[in-house]
Design a protein around this motif. Structure first.
Motif, PDB file in Angstrom:
ATOM      1  N   TYR A  62      -0.203  13.019  -6.328  1.00 31.99           N
ATOM      2  CA  TYR A  62      -0.746  13.790  -5.213  1.00 31.99           C
ATOM      3  C   TYR A  62      -0.586  13.000  -3.927  1.00 31.99           C
ATOM      4  CZ  TYR A  62      -4.697  10.855  -6.573  1.00 31.99           C
ATOM      5  OH  TYR A  62      -5.481   9.804  -6.932  1.00 31.99           O
ATOM      6  N   ARG A  63      -0.667  13.687  -2.807  1.00 29.29           N
ATOM      7  CA  ARG A  63      -0.353  13.091  -1.508  1.00 29.29           C
ATOM      8  C   ARG A  63      -1.586  12.438  -0.893  1.00 29.29           C
ATOM      9  NH1 ARG A  63       3.512  10.710   0.948  1.00 29.29           N
ATOM     10  NH2 ARG A  63       3.515  10.997   3.166  1.00 29.29           N
ATOM     11  N   LEU A  64      -1.467  11.165  -0.520  1.00 26.32           N
ATOM     12  CA  LEU A  64      -2.511  10.438   0.186  1.00 26.32           C
ATOM     13  C   LEU A  64      -1.955   9.958   1.521  1.00 26.32           C
ATOM     14  CD1 LEU A  64      -3.905   8.151  -2.650  1.00 26.32           C
ATOM     15  CD2 LEU A  64      -5.001  10.149  -1.681  1.00 26.32           C
ATOM     16  N   ASN A  65      -2.818   9.903   2.513  1.00 29.17           N
ATOM     17  CA  ASN A  65      -2.412   9.387   3.816  1.00 29.17           C
ATOM     18  C   ASN A  65      -2.888   7.955   3.970  1.00 29.17           C
ATOM     19  OD1 ASN A  65      -1.213  11.755   4.600  1.00 29.17           O
ATOM     20  ND2 ASN A  65      -3.088  12.564   5.512  1.00 29.17           N
ATOM     21  N   SER A  66      -2.043   7.128   4.506  1.00 33.72           N
ATOM     22  CA  SER A  66      -2.409   5.746   4.802  1.00 33.72           C
ATOM     23  C   SER A  66      -2.838   5.674   6.258  1.00 33.72           C
ATOM     24  CB  SER A  66      -1.218   4.827   4.556  1.00 33.72           C
ATOM     25  OG  SER A  66      -1.563   3.512   4.860  1.00 33.72           O
ATOM     26  N   THR A  67      -4.051   5.173   6.498  1.00 35.81           N
ATOM     27  CA  THR A  67      -4.551   5.092   7.873  1.00 35.81           C
ATOM     28  C   THR A  67      -4.398   3.676   8.392  1.00 35.81           C
ATOM     29  OG1 THR A  67      -6.775   4.652   7.070  1.00 35.81           O
ATOM     30  CG2 THR A  67      -6.209   6.943   7.494  1.00 35.81           C
ATOM     31  N   CYS A  68      -4.168   3.572   9.680  1.00 38.12           N
ATOM     32  CA  CYS A  68      -3.952   2.254  10.270  1.00 38.12           C
ATOM     33  C   CYS A  68      -5.246   1.617  10.756  1.00 38.12           C
ATOM     34  CB  CYS A  68      -2.944   2.345  11.401  1.00 38.12           C
ATOM     35  SG  CYS A  68      -3.519   3.303  12.798  1.00 38.12           S
ATOM     36  N   ASN A  71       0.822  -1.206   0.000  1.00 40.26           N
ATOM     37  CA  ASN A  71       0.000   0.000   0.000  1.00 40.26           C
ATOM     38  C   ASN A  71       0.858   1.259   0.000  1.00 40.26           C
ATOM     39  OD1 ASN A  71      -2.310   1.585   0.091  1.00 40.26           O
ATOM     40  ND2 ASN A  71      -2.404   1.518   2.310  1.00 40.26           N
ATOM     41  N   ASP A  72       1.903   1.274   0.803  1.00 38.67           N
ATOM     42  CA  ASP A  72       2.787   2.449   0.831  1.00 38.67           C
ATOM     43  C   ASP A  72       3.498   2.638  -0.508  1.00 38.67           C
ATOM     44  OD1 ASP A  72       2.047   3.142   3.376  1.00 38.67           O
ATOM     45  OD2 ASP A  72       3.776   2.182   4.336  1.00 38.67           O
ATOM     46  N   ALA A  73       3.884   1.554  -1.156  1.00 34.46           N
ATOM     47  CA  ALA A  73       4.532   1.667  -2.469  1.00 34.46           C
ATOM     48  C   ALA A  73       3.557   2.214  -3.507  1.00 34.46           C
ATOM     49  CB  ALA A  73       5.064   0.314  -2.910  1.00 34.46           C
TER      50      ALA A  73
END
Length: 124
Positions: free
Chosen positions: A81-87, A72-74
């Motif tokens: 554009y910038r996306l945040n990955s939520t835990c 997912n991070d890759a």
């Protein structure tokens, strides 16, 4: 269309977990019958099966979540554009999978533990 794919993935997950729990219980029916002959109760056998199976599910979930975080991070870093990955989605996935696994193993183990152990040990 995304909702249909999400529901299909959830259905396949549930069916896979039920199939794995059925296979797991079928492998350990004779062991459970032997322990019942030597004095174990049905509830002890149910707890024993749930504990052993949930250890496997949690270990597989941890490995799967770690791999999905890396993938997912890759993917997120490849977007312009910038996306945040939520835990929270990973925690929710572990809770859902553990709940489904618990329920499916409980139902299978209860049906196996409440039967007469002689039925499973007849061939011995």
């Amino acid at each position: 269309m995304v909702v249909i794919y999400a529901l299909l993935a959830l259905l396949l997950t549930v069916l896979g977990l039920v199939a794995m729990s059925t296979y797991y219980i079928s492998l350990h029916r004779k062991d459970s019958a032997v322990r019942k002959v030597f004095g174990a109760t049905g509830s002890e056998e149910i707890c024993h099966h749930i504990y052993r199976y949930l250890k496997i599910v949690v270990a597989a979930s941890v490995i799967g979540i770690a791999l999905s975080i890396i993938i997912n991070d890759a993917i997120i870093l490849s977007y312009s554009y910038r996306l945040n990955s939520t835990c929270w989605i990973y925690i929710l996935a572990i809770i859902i999978v553990t709940g489904i696994a618990f329920l499916s193993v409980y139902l299978q183990a209860r049906s196996a533990a409440m039967k007469n152990p002689v039925l499973y040990l007849r061939d011995e």
